[in-house]
Design an enzyme around this catalytic site. Structure first.
Site, PDB file in Angstrom:
ATOM      1  N   GLU A 167      37.409  51.109   1.037  1.00 15.87           N
ATOM      2  CA  GLU A 167      36.490  52.062   1.634  1.00 15.87           C
ATOM      3  C   GLU A 167      35.056  51.849   1.151  1.00 15.87           C
ATOM      4  O   GLU A 167      34.829  51.404   0.029  1.00 15.87           O
ATOM      5  CB  GLU A 167      36.947  53.484   1.272  1.00 15.87           C
ATOM      6  CG  GLU A 167      38.299  53.786   1.906  1.00 15.87           C
ATOM      7  CD  GLU A 167      38.871  55.152   1.558  1.00 15.87           C
ATOM      8  OE1 GLU A 167      39.532  55.726   2.424  1.00 15.87           O
ATOM      9  OE2 GLU A 167      38.671  55.629   0.436  1.00 15.87           O
TER      10      GLU A 167
ATOM     11  N   CYS B 224      27.933  53.298  -1.146  1.00 11.29           N
ATOM     12  CA  CYS B 224      28.878  53.142  -2.256  1.00 11.29           C
ATOM     13  C   CYS B 224      29.891  52.077  -1.815  1.00 11.29           C
ATOM     14  O   CYS B 224      30.550  52.217  -0.792  1.00 11.29           O
ATOM     15  CB  CYS B 224      29.537  54.493  -2.498  1.00 11.29           C
ATOM     16  SG  CYS B 224      30.774  54.459  -3.788  1.00 11.29           S
TER      17      CYS B 224
ATOM     18  N   CYS C 184      42.730  49.078  -8.360  1.00 10.33           N
ATOM     19  CA  CYS C 184      42.062  48.863  -9.647  1.00 10.33           C
ATOM     20  C   CYS C 184      43.132  48.791 -10.713  1.00 10.33           C
ATOM     21  O   CYS C 184      44.098  49.545 -10.699  1.00 10.33           O
ATOM     22  CB  CYS C 184      41.098  50.005  -9.952  1.00 10.33           C
ATOM     23  SG  CYS C 184      40.199  49.744 -11.502  1.00 10.33           S
TER      24      CYS C 184
ATOM     25  N   CYS D 181      42.638  54.605 -14.685  1.00  6.09           N
ATOM     26  CA  CYS D 181      42.172  55.862 -15.294  1.00  6.09           C
ATOM     27  C   CYS D 181      42.964  57.035 -14.723  1.00  6.09           C
ATOM     28  O   CYS D 181      43.250  57.080 -13.532  1.00  6.09           O
ATOM     29  CB  CYS D 181      40.683  56.064 -15.024  1.00  6.09           C
ATOM     30  SG  CYS D 181      39.673  54.733 -15.678  1.00  6.09           S
TER      31      CYS D 181
ATOM     32  N   CYS E 224      41.594  59.138 -11.635  1.00  3.00           N
ATOM     33  CA  CYS E 224      41.020  58.412 -10.493  1.00  3.00           C
ATOM     34  C   CYS E 224      42.091  58.043  -9.479  1.00  3.00           C
ATOM     35  O   CYS E 224      43.118  57.453  -9.818  1.00  3.00           O
ATOM     36  CB  CYS E 224      40.316  57.157 -11.002  1.00  3.00           C
ATOM     37  SG  CYS E 224      39.777  56.059  -9.690  1.00  3.00           S
TER      38      CYS E 224
ATOM     39  N   HIS F 230      33.268  59.515 -19.977  1.00  9.61           N
ATOM     40  CA  HIS F 230      34.328  60.521 -19.772  1.00  9.61           C
ATOM     41  C   HIS F 230      34.905  61.147 -21.025  1.00  9.61           C
ATOM     42  O   HIS F 230      35.683  62.108 -20.923  1.00  9.61           O
ATOM     43  CB  HIS F 230      35.483  59.956 -18.931  1.00  9.61           C
ATOM     44  CG  HIS F 230      35.053  59.353 -17.647  1.00  9.61           C
ATOM     45  ND1 HIS F 230      34.224  60.008 -16.765  1.00  9.61           N
ATOM     46  CD2 HIS F 230      35.295  58.144 -17.088  1.00  9.61           C
ATOM     47  CE1 HIS F 230      33.988  59.236 -15.717  1.00  9.61           C
ATOM     48  NE2 HIS F 230      34.620  58.091 -15.898  1.00  9.61           N
TER      49      HIS F 230
ATOM     50  N   CYS G 126      33.424  61.010  -5.224  1.00 10.73           N
ATOM     51  CA  CYS G 126      33.774  60.114  -6.331  1.00 10.73           C
ATOM     52  C   CYS G 126      35.241  60.247  -6.682  1.00 10.73           C
ATOM     53  O   CYS G 126      35.745  61.351  -6.858  1.00 10.73           O
ATOM     54  CB  CYS G 126      33.017  60.499  -7.601  1.00 10.73           C
ATOM     55  SG  CYS G 126      31.286  60.396  -7.442  1.00 10.73           S
TER      56      CYS G 126
HETATM   57  N1  SAH Z   1      35.477  51.273 -11.766  1.00 11.72           N
HETATM   58  C1  SAH Z   1      34.134  51.672 -11.911  1.00 11.72           C
HETATM   59  C2  SAH Z   1      33.470  52.068 -10.623  1.00 11.72           C
HETATM   60  C3  SAH Z   1      34.254  52.878  -9.641  1.00 11.72           C
HETATM   61  S1  SAH Z   1      34.614  54.531 -10.064  1.00 11.72           S
HETATM   62  C4  SAH Z   1      34.026  52.771 -12.924  1.00 11.72           C
HETATM   63  O1  SAH Z   1      35.032  53.337 -13.330  1.00 11.72           O
HETATM   64  O2  SAH Z   1      32.905  53.041 -13.347  1.00 11.72           O
HETATM   65  C5  SAH Z   1      33.058  55.353  -9.806  1.00 11.72           C
HETATM   66  C6  SAH Z   1      32.883  56.633 -10.630  1.00 11.72           C
HETATM   67  O3  SAH Z   1      33.732  57.684 -10.131  1.00 11.72           O
HETATM   68  C7  SAH Z   1      33.291  56.430 -12.075  1.00 11.72           C
HETATM   69  O4  SAH Z   1      32.369  57.018 -12.948  1.00 11.72           O
HETATM   70  C8  SAH Z   1      34.603  57.124 -12.126  1.00 11.72           C
HETATM   71  O5  SAH Z   1      34.940  57.453 -13.415  1.00 11.72           O
HETATM   72  C9  SAH Z   1      34.382  58.303 -11.233  1.00 11.72           C
HETATM   73  N2  SAH Z   1      35.608  58.960 -10.825  1.00 11.72           N
HETATM   74  C10 SAH Z   1      36.825  58.403 -10.700  1.00 11.72           C
HETATM   75  N3  SAH Z   1      37.727  59.316 -10.309  1.00 11.72           N
HETATM   76  C11 SAH Z   1      37.063  60.491 -10.178  1.00 11.72           C
HETATM   77  C12 SAH Z   1      37.449  61.787  -9.741  1.00 11.72           C
HETATM   78  N4  SAH Z   1      38.687  62.054  -9.367  1.00 11.72           N
HETATM   79  N5  SAH Z   1      36.521  62.735  -9.706  1.00 11.72           N
HETATM   80  C13 SAH Z   1      35.227  62.448 -10.046  1.00 11.72           C
HETATM   81  N6  SAH Z   1      34.804  61.250 -10.435  1.00 11.72           N
HETATM   82  C14 SAH Z   1      35.712  60.252 -10.505  1.00 11.72           C
HETATM   83 FE1  SF4 Z   2      39.292  51.796 -11.865  1.00 16.31          FE
HETATM   84 FE2  SF4 Z   2      39.060  54.304 -11.064  1.00 16.31          FE
HETATM   85 FE3  SF4 Z   2      39.033  53.750 -13.656  1.00 16.31          FE
HETATM   86 FE4  SF4 Z   2      36.940  53.032 -12.106  1.00 16.31          FE
HETATM   87  S1  SF4 Z   2      37.615  55.115 -12.559  1.00 16.31           S
HETATM   88  S2  SF4 Z   2      37.969  51.793 -13.662  1.00 16.31           S
HETATM   89  S3  SF4 Z   2      38.020  52.559 -10.191  1.00 16.31           S
HETATM   90  S4  SF4 Z   2      40.753  53.430 -12.258  1.00 16.31           S
END
Ligand code: SAH
Ligand code: SF4
Length: 384
Positions: free
Chosen positions: A91, A104, A111, A115, A118, A221, A346
Protein backbone atom coordinates in the site's frame (compact mmCIF):
# COMPACT_ATOMS: atom_id res chain seq x y z
CA UNK A 1 13.36 -10.18 -20.34
CA UNK A 2 13.54 -6.46 -21.00
CA UNK A 3 14.83 -4.04 -18.34
CA UNK A 4 12.25 -2.09 -16.35
CA UNK A 5 13.57 1.46 -16.51
CA UNK A 6 11.82 2.33 -13.22
CA UNK A 7 14.53 0.25 -11.55
CA UNK A 8 17.29 2.69 -12.49
CA UNK A 9 18.54 5.86 -10.91
CA UNK A 10 20.07 8.29 -13.41
CA UNK A 11 23.52 6.69 -13.14
CA UNK A 12 22.03 3.26 -13.77
CA UNK A 13 20.05 4.54 -16.73
CA UNK A 14 23.17 6.19 -18.17
CA UNK A 15 25.00 2.86 -17.94
CA UNK A 16 22.06 1.13 -19.59
CA UNK A 17 22.01 3.68 -22.43
CA UNK A 18 25.78 3.39 -22.86
CA UNK A 19 25.23 -0.33 -23.28
CA UNK A 20 22.95 0.54 -26.19
CA UNK A 21 25.67 2.74 -27.66
CA UNK A 22 23.89 5.94 -26.64
CA UNK A 23 25.28 9.11 -25.10
CA UNK A 24 24.66 10.05 -21.50
CA UNK A 25 22.41 13.01 -22.28
CA UNK A 26 19.97 10.58 -23.87
CA UNK A 27 19.61 8.93 -20.48
CA UNK A 28 18.78 12.29 -18.95
CA UNK A 29 16.12 12.92 -21.60
CA UNK A 30 14.65 9.48 -21.07
CA UNK A 31 14.70 9.86 -17.28
CA UNK A 32 12.86 13.18 -17.53
CA UNK A 33 10.24 11.71 -19.80
CA UNK A 34 9.59 8.91 -17.38
CA UNK A 35 9.65 10.70 -14.06
CA UNK A 36 8.78 14.28 -14.88
CA UNK A 37 6.22 13.60 -17.58
CA UNK A 38 4.98 10.20 -16.46
CA UNK A 39 5.55 8.70 -19.90
CA UNK A 40 5.64 4.95 -20.29
CA UNK A 41 5.54 4.47 -24.05
CA UNK A 42 8.70 5.15 -25.99
CA UNK A 43 6.75 6.58 -28.93
CA UNK A 44 5.50 9.38 -26.68
CA UNK A 45 9.07 10.54 -26.18
CA UNK A 46 9.11 12.75 -29.21
CA UNK A 47 12.55 14.30 -28.86
CA UNK A 48 14.31 10.94 -28.66
CA UNK A 49 15.81 9.78 -31.95
CA UNK A 50 13.63 7.24 -33.72
CA UNK A 51 16.54 4.81 -33.79
CA UNK A 52 16.83 4.99 -29.99
CA UNK A 53 13.10 4.51 -29.53
CA UNK A 54 13.26 1.39 -31.69
CA UNK A 55 16.19 0.03 -29.66
CA UNK A 56 14.33 0.73 -26.42
CA UNK A 57 11.24 -1.11 -27.61
CA UNK A 58 13.17 -4.35 -27.81
CA UNK A 59 15.36 -3.95 -24.71
CA UNK A 60 13.37 -1.97 -22.17
CA UNK A 61 9.99 -1.20 -20.68
CA UNK A 62 8.49 1.24 -18.20
CA UNK A 63 6.28 -0.93 -16.07
CA UNK A 64 4.33 0.40 -13.11
CA UNK A 65 2.32 -1.62 -10.61
CA UNK A 66 -1.18 -2.91 -11.11
CA UNK A 67 -3.71 -1.23 -8.86
CA UNK A 68 -6.05 -3.45 -6.95
CA UNK A 69 -7.96 -0.68 -5.27
CA UNK A 70 -8.06 2.99 -4.50
CA UNK A 71 -9.80 4.26 -1.40
CA UNK A 72 -10.39 7.81 -0.36
CA UNK A 73 -10.86 8.99 3.18
CA UNK A 74 -13.28 11.73 4.13
CA UNK A 75 -10.22 13.81 5.09
CA UNK A 76 -8.83 13.58 1.52
CA UNK A 77 -6.24 10.90 2.26
CA UNK A 78 -6.01 8.39 -0.59
CA UNK A 79 -4.76 4.83 -0.21
CA UNK A 80 -3.77 2.60 -3.09
CA UNK A 81 -3.32 -1.13 -2.90
CA UNK A 82 -0.84 -2.36 -5.53
CA UNK A 83 -0.43 -5.92 -6.72
CA UNK A 84 3.22 -6.99 -6.63
CA UNK A 85 2.61 -10.55 -7.79
CA UNK A 86 2.38 -13.98 -6.17
CA UNK A 87 -0.48 -12.96 -3.92
CA UNK A 88 1.43 -10.05 -2.38
CA UNK A 89 0.07 -6.53 -2.35
CA UNK A 90 1.48 -3.35 -0.84
CA UNK A 91 0.00 0.00 0.00
CA UNK A 92 0.90 3.64 -0.52
CA UNK A 93 -0.94 6.57 1.05
CA UNK A 94 -1.24 10.18 -0.14
CA UNK A 95 -1.83 12.69 2.64
CA UNK A 96 -2.78 16.18 1.44
CA UNK A 97 -2.16 19.11 3.76
CA UNK A 98 -2.41 22.87 3.21
CA UNK A 99 1.27 23.41 2.56
CA UNK A 100 2.42 20.01 1.36
CA UNK A 101 1.46 16.71 -0.17
CA UNK A 102 3.04 13.67 1.44
CA UNK A 103 3.27 10.19 -0.01
CA UNK A 104 3.84 7.33 2.40
CA UNK A 105 5.66 4.59 0.50
CA UNK A 106 6.18 0.86 1.20
CA UNK A 107 9.57 -0.83 0.95
CA UNK A 108 8.71 -4.50 1.51
CA UNK A 109 5.80 -6.90 1.15
CA UNK A 110 5.35 -7.48 4.87
CA UNK A 111 8.08 -6.93 7.44
CA UNK A 112 10.39 -9.27 9.27
CA UNK A 113 10.89 -7.10 12.35
CA UNK A 114 7.56 -8.08 13.85
CA UNK A 115 6.74 -5.17 16.16
CA UNK A 116 3.87 -6.04 18.44
CA UNK A 117 1.80 -2.97 17.74
CA UNK A 118 2.13 -3.01 13.94
CA UNK A 119 -0.32 -4.55 11.56
CA UNK A 120 2.35 -5.06 8.87
CA UNK A 121 4.51 -6.85 11.41
CA UNK A 122 1.63 -9.18 12.22
CA UNK A 123 1.33 -10.11 8.55
CA UNK A 124 4.84 -11.54 8.45
CA UNK A 125 7.37 -11.08 5.66
CA UNK A 126 7.14 -12.10 2.05
CA UNK A 127 9.83 -10.27 0.10
CA UNK A 128 11.76 -7.10 -0.57
CA UNK A 129 10.37 -4.72 -3.16
CA UNK A 130 12.65 -3.84 -6.07
CA UNK A 131 13.78 -0.24 -6.61
CA UNK A 132 11.32 -0.07 -9.49
CA UNK A 133 8.45 -1.18 -7.26
CA UNK A 134 9.34 1.45 -4.67
CA UNK A 135 9.66 4.19 -7.31
CA UNK A 136 6.50 3.01 -9.10
CA UNK A 137 4.40 4.04 -6.09
CA UNK A 138 5.59 7.64 -6.44
CA UNK A 139 5.56 7.59 -10.24
CA UNK A 140 1.96 6.43 -10.26
CA UNK A 141 0.69 8.68 -7.45
CA UNK A 142 2.33 11.86 -8.74
CA UNK A 143 1.13 11.49 -12.30
CA UNK A 144 -2.29 10.18 -11.34
CA UNK A 145 -2.85 13.18 -9.07
CA UNK A 146 -1.58 15.67 -11.67
CA UNK A 147 -3.89 14.30 -14.31
CA UNK A 148 -6.73 14.10 -11.94
CA UNK A 149 -6.35 17.59 -10.56
CA UNK A 150 -5.49 18.93 -14.00
CA UNK A 151 -2.26 20.44 -12.73
CA UNK A 152 1.12 20.49 -14.37
CA UNK A 153 3.22 21.29 -11.36
CA UNK A 154 4.43 18.95 -8.68
CA UNK A 155 1.85 17.68 -6.22
CA UNK A 156 3.87 15.40 -3.98
CA UNK A 157 6.36 17.51 -2.04
CA UNK A 158 7.37 14.98 0.62
CA UNK A 159 7.99 11.26 0.71
CA UNK A 160 8.08 9.24 3.91
CA UNK A 161 9.30 5.65 3.84
CA UNK A 162 6.71 4.78 6.46
CA UNK A 163 4.52 2.36 4.60
CA UNK A 164 4.88 -1.39 4.82
CA UNK A 165 8.30 -2.79 5.59
CA UNK A 166 11.61 -1.88 7.16
CA UNK A 167 13.41 0.21 4.51
CA UNK A 168 16.85 -0.39 5.98
CA UNK A 169 16.38 -4.14 5.62
CA UNK A 170 16.00 -3.53 1.89
CA UNK A 171 18.95 -1.22 1.54
CA UNK A 172 20.18 -2.07 -1.95
CA UNK A 173 16.77 -1.33 -3.48
CA UNK A 174 16.09 1.65 -1.24
CA UNK A 175 19.11 3.77 -2.16
CA UNK A 176 18.57 3.93 -5.96
CA UNK A 177 14.88 4.66 -5.28
CA UNK A 178 15.83 7.55 -2.97
CA UNK A 179 18.18 8.86 -5.65
CA UNK A 180 15.35 8.96 -8.18
CA UNK A 181 13.25 10.93 -5.69
CA UNK A 182 16.06 13.42 -5.05
CA UNK A 183 17.34 13.81 -8.61
CA UNK A 184 16.58 17.17 -10.21
CA UNK A 185 15.81 15.32 -13.42
CA UNK A 186 13.51 12.99 -11.46
CA UNK A 187 11.21 14.26 -8.72
CA UNK A 188 13.63 16.91 -7.43
CA UNK A 189 12.63 16.48 -3.79
CA UNK A 190 14.90 18.07 -1.22
CA UNK A 191 16.78 15.75 1.13
CA UNK A 192 14.92 17.26 4.03
CA UNK A 193 11.61 16.28 2.50
CA UNK A 194 12.43 12.62 2.00
CA UNK A 195 12.31 10.71 5.27
CA UNK A 196 13.47 7.18 5.94
CA UNK A 197 11.83 5.69 9.00
CA UNK A 198 13.61 2.81 10.70
CA UNK A 199 13.10 0.59 13.69
CA UNK A 200 16.85 0.88 14.22
CA UNK A 201 19.00 -1.18 11.84
CA UNK A 202 22.21 0.36 13.17
CA UNK A 203 24.80 -0.65 10.50
CA UNK A 204 22.50 0.49 7.70
CA UNK A 205 21.89 3.84 9.40
CA UNK A 206 25.64 4.39 9.11
CA UNK A 207 25.64 3.41 5.46
CA UNK A 208 22.67 5.62 4.66
CA UNK A 209 24.49 8.56 6.23
CA UNK A 210 27.42 7.91 3.88
CA UNK A 211 25.57 6.95 0.71
CA UNK A 212 22.42 9.03 0.65
CA UNK A 213 21.70 11.18 3.69
CA UNK A 214 18.04 12.11 3.94
CA UNK A 215 15.85 13.01 6.92
CA UNK A 216 15.74 10.19 9.45
CA UNK A 217 12.94 9.06 11.72
CA UNK A 218 13.69 6.39 14.30
CA UNK A 219 10.87 4.34 15.77
CA UNK A 220 11.73 4.39 19.44
CA UNK A 221 8.48 3.47 21.22
CA UNK A 222 10.14 2.73 24.55
CA UNK A 223 12.60 4.53 26.83
CA UNK A 224 14.40 1.45 28.18
CA UNK A 225 15.76 -1.79 26.73
CA UNK A 226 13.50 -4.09 28.68
CA UNK A 227 10.34 -2.56 27.26
CA UNK A 228 11.79 -1.97 23.80
CA UNK A 229 13.00 -5.57 23.54
CA UNK A 230 9.39 -6.53 23.96
CA UNK A 231 7.79 -4.02 21.57
CA UNK A 232 10.46 -3.82 18.83
CA UNK A 233 12.27 -7.19 18.73
CA UNK A 234 15.17 -5.69 16.75
CA UNK A 235 16.19 -3.97 19.98
CA UNK A 236 17.66 -7.26 21.19
CA UNK A 237 20.19 -6.98 18.37
CA UNK A 238 20.73 -3.22 18.46
CA UNK A 239 19.92 -1.97 21.96
CA UNK A 240 19.20 1.66 22.80
CA UNK A 241 22.76 2.71 23.61
CA UNK A 242 23.94 1.55 20.18
CA UNK A 243 20.91 3.02 18.47
CA UNK A 244 21.45 6.43 20.02
CA UNK A 245 25.13 6.34 19.11
CA UNK A 246 24.12 5.62 15.52
CA UNK A 247 21.72 8.57 15.62
CA UNK A 248 24.53 10.85 16.73
CA UNK A 249 26.77 9.60 13.92
CA UNK A 250 23.95 10.05 11.41
CA UNK A 251 23.52 13.67 12.44
CA UNK A 252 27.01 14.41 11.14
CA UNK A 253 25.68 13.75 7.62
CA UNK A 254 21.96 14.45 7.93
CA UNK A 255 20.27 17.24 5.99
CA UNK A 256 18.40 18.22 9.16
CA UNK A 257 20.01 18.87 12.50
CA UNK A 258 17.70 16.59 14.43
CA UNK A 259 16.40 13.04 14.38
CA UNK A 260 12.66 12.49 14.68
CA UNK A 261 11.87 9.88 17.30
CA UNK A 262 8.53 8.19 16.78
CA UNK A 263 6.76 6.94 19.84
CA UNK A 264 3.54 5.01 19.52
CA UNK A 265 1.34 5.59 22.59
CA UNK A 266 0.07 2.31 23.98
CA UNK A 267 -2.35 2.42 26.87
CA UNK A 268 -0.74 1.25 30.10
CA UNK A 269 2.33 -0.09 28.27
CA UNK A 270 4.69 2.80 27.49
CA UNK A 271 2.60 5.89 28.26
CA UNK A 272 3.17 6.47 31.98
CA UNK A 273 4.79 9.64 33.39
CA UNK A 274 7.75 7.52 34.46
CA UNK A 275 8.30 6.50 30.82
CA UNK A 276 8.26 10.14 29.76
CA UNK A 277 10.89 10.97 32.39
CA UNK A 278 13.05 8.06 31.26
CA UNK A 279 12.68 9.26 27.69
CA UNK A 280 13.88 12.73 28.66
CA UNK A 281 16.94 11.20 30.32
CA UNK A 282 17.60 8.98 27.33
CA UNK A 283 17.61 11.69 24.69
CA UNK A 284 19.25 14.22 26.99
CA UNK A 285 22.03 11.78 27.74
CA UNK A 286 21.65 11.30 31.47
CA UNK A 287 20.42 7.76 32.10
CA UNK A 288 22.13 4.77 30.55
CA UNK A 289 23.40 6.59 27.46
CA UNK A 290 25.83 9.48 27.42
CA UNK A 291 25.86 12.48 25.20
CA UNK A 292 22.23 13.08 24.22
CA UNK A 293 20.78 13.37 20.72
CA UNK A 294 19.37 16.43 19.03
CA UNK A 295 15.81 15.34 18.34
CA UNK A 296 12.12 15.98 18.02
CA UNK A 297 9.66 13.52 19.45
CA UNK A 298 6.56 12.61 17.54
CA UNK A 299 3.92 10.87 19.65
CA UNK A 300 1.69 8.65 17.54
CA UNK A 301 -1.65 7.64 19.03
CA UNK A 302 -1.77 3.87 18.52
CA UNK A 303 -4.00 2.86 15.65
CA UNK A 304 -5.68 -0.33 16.74
CA UNK A 305 -6.16 -3.40 14.58
CA UNK A 306 -7.96 -6.57 15.61
CA UNK A 307 -5.11 -8.98 16.49
CA UNK A 308 -2.93 -6.58 18.47
CA UNK A 309 -4.50 -6.94 21.91
CA UNK A 310 -3.41 -3.35 22.57
CA UNK A 311 -5.35 -0.13 23.00
CA UNK A 312 -4.69 3.51 22.28
CA UNK A 313 -3.63 5.71 25.18
CA UNK A 314 -6.40 8.07 26.28
CA UNK A 315 -5.94 11.60 24.95
CA UNK A 316 -5.36 12.93 28.48
CA UNK A 317 -2.48 10.52 28.94
CA UNK A 318 -0.90 11.60 25.64
CA UNK A 319 -1.19 15.26 26.62
CA UNK A 320 0.36 14.61 30.05
CA UNK A 321 3.20 12.64 28.45
CA UNK A 322 3.82 15.38 25.89
CA UNK A 323 3.88 17.99 28.64
CA UNK A 324 6.66 16.23 30.54
CA UNK A 325 8.74 16.16 27.35
CA UNK A 326 8.10 19.74 26.35
CA UNK A 327 8.63 21.02 29.89
CA UNK A 328 12.07 19.43 29.62
CA UNK A 329 12.67 21.50 26.48
CA UNK A 330 12.17 18.71 23.94
CA UNK A 331 10.19 19.65 20.84
CA UNK A 332 7.22 17.30 20.93
CA UNK A 333 4.35 16.87 18.51
CA UNK A 334 1.34 14.59 18.54
CA UNK A 335 0.68 13.08 15.12
CA UNK A 336 -2.73 13.83 13.71
CA UNK A 337 -4.40 10.63 12.66
CA UNK A 338 -5.18 10.71 8.96
CA UNK A 339 -7.16 8.30 6.87
CA UNK A 340 -8.13 5.96 9.70
CA UNK A 341 -11.60 5.44 8.20
CA UNK A 342 -9.89 3.60 5.32
CA UNK A 343 -7.24 1.87 7.46
CA UNK A 344 -4.58 4.17 6.02
CA UNK A 345 -3.25 5.50 9.31
CA UNK A 346 0.20 4.63 10.68
CA UNK A 347 0.56 0.97 11.38
CA UNK A 348 -2.70 0.02 9.73
CA UNK A 349 -1.14 -0.80 6.39
CA UNK A 350 -1.40 -4.50 6.03
CA UNK A 351 -1.69 -4.88 2.28
CA UNK A 352 -1.93 -8.54 1.51
CA UNK A 353 1.11 -10.64 2.01
CA UNK A 354 1.10 -14.18 0.64
CA UNK A 355 -2.62 -14.31 1.10
CA UNK A 356 -4.11 -14.80 -2.31
CA UNK A 357 -7.64 -15.39 -1.05
CA UNK A 358 -7.99 -12.00 0.50
CA UNK A 359 -6.58 -10.26 -2.53
CA UNK A 360 -9.06 -12.07 -4.70
CA UNK A 361 -11.89 -11.05 -2.41
CA UNK A 362 -10.82 -7.46 -2.53
CA UNK A 363 -10.36 -7.48 -6.27
CA UNK A 364 -13.89 -8.77 -6.62
CA UNK A 365 -15.26 -6.22 -4.19
CA UNK A 366 -13.46 -3.25 -5.55
CA UNK A 367 -13.21 -4.04 -9.18
CA UNK A 368 -14.06 -0.50 -10.12
CA UNK A 369 -11.14 1.62 -9.21
CA UNK A 370 -12.57 4.90 -8.02
CA UNK A 371 -11.61 7.47 -10.58
CA UNK A 372 -14.09 10.12 -9.64
CA UNK A 373 -12.84 13.59 -8.98
CA UNK A 374 -10.78 13.96 -5.85
CA UNK A 375 -12.52 16.45 -3.56
CA UNK A 376 -9.66 18.20 -1.90
CA UNK A 377 -7.94 21.42 -2.69
CA UNK A 378 -4.60 20.27 -3.89
CA UNK A 379 -1.69 21.30 -1.74
CA UNK A 380 0.95 23.56 -3.16
CA UNK A 381 4.37 21.94 -3.10
CA UNK A 382 6.65 24.33 -1.26
CA UNK A 383 10.30 23.97 -0.44
CA UNK A 384 11.42 24.91 3.02
N1 SAH B 1 9.54 -0.05 9.50
C1 SAH B 1 9.71 1.34 9.64
C2 SAH B 1 8.78 2.16 8.81
C3 SAH B 1 7.35 1.73 8.70
S1 SAH B 1 6.36 1.88 10.13
C4 SAH B 1 9.62 1.72 11.09
O1 SAH B 1 9.21 0.92 11.92
O2 SAH B 1 10.01 2.85 11.40
C5 SAH B 1 6.03 3.63 10.20
C6 SAH B 1 5.70 4.14 11.60
O3 SAH B 1 4.40 3.70 12.03
C7 SAH B 1 6.67 3.61 12.64
O4 SAH B 1 7.08 4.62 13.52
C8 SAH B 1 5.86 2.58 13.33
O5 SAH B 1 6.37 2.29 14.57
C9 SAH B 1 4.50 3.21 13.36
N2 SAH B 1 3.43 2.28 13.66
C10 SAH B 1 3.42 0.96 13.41
N3 SAH B 1 2.27 0.41 13.84
C11 SAH B 1 1.53 1.41 14.37
C12 SAH B 1 0.22 1.47 14.92
N4 SAH B 1 -0.55 0.41 15.01
N5 SAH B 1 -0.22 2.65 15.34
C13 SAH B 1 0.56 3.77 15.21
N6 SAH B 1 1.77 3.78 14.68
C14 SAH B 1 2.28 2.60 14.25
FE1 SF4 C 1 8.19 -3.51 10.52
FE2 SF4 C 1 5.95 -2.46 11.46
FE3 SF4 C 1 8.04 -2.76 13.07
FE4 SF4 C 1 8.11 -0.91 11.11
S1 SF4 C 1 6.74 -0.93 12.87
S2 SF4 C 1 9.72 -2.36 11.67
S3 SF4 C 1 6.91 -1.97 9.53
S4 SF4 C 1 6.89 -4.41 12.09
Amino acid sequence: MTANLLDFDLEGLAAFCEGLGEKRFRATQLFRWIHQRGAHQFDEMSDLAKSLREKLKTTARVEGLTIISQQESKDGTIKWLFDVGNGDAVEAVFIPEDDRGTLCVSSQAGCAVGCRFCSTGHQGFSRNLTSGEIVAQLWFAEHFLRKHLKRDERIISNVVMMGMGEPLQNYSALVPALRVMLDDHGYGLSRRRVTVSTSGVVPMMDRLGQDCPVALAVSLHAPNDELRDNLVPLNRKYPLAELLDACRRYLEHAPRDFITFEYCMLDGVNDQPEHARQLVDLVRGHGQVNGGVSCKINLIPFNPFPQSGLTRSPHKQVVAFAKILSDAGIVTTVRKTRGDDIDAACGQLAGDVKDRTRVDERIARQRTVMLKSVPFSAPVAKEN
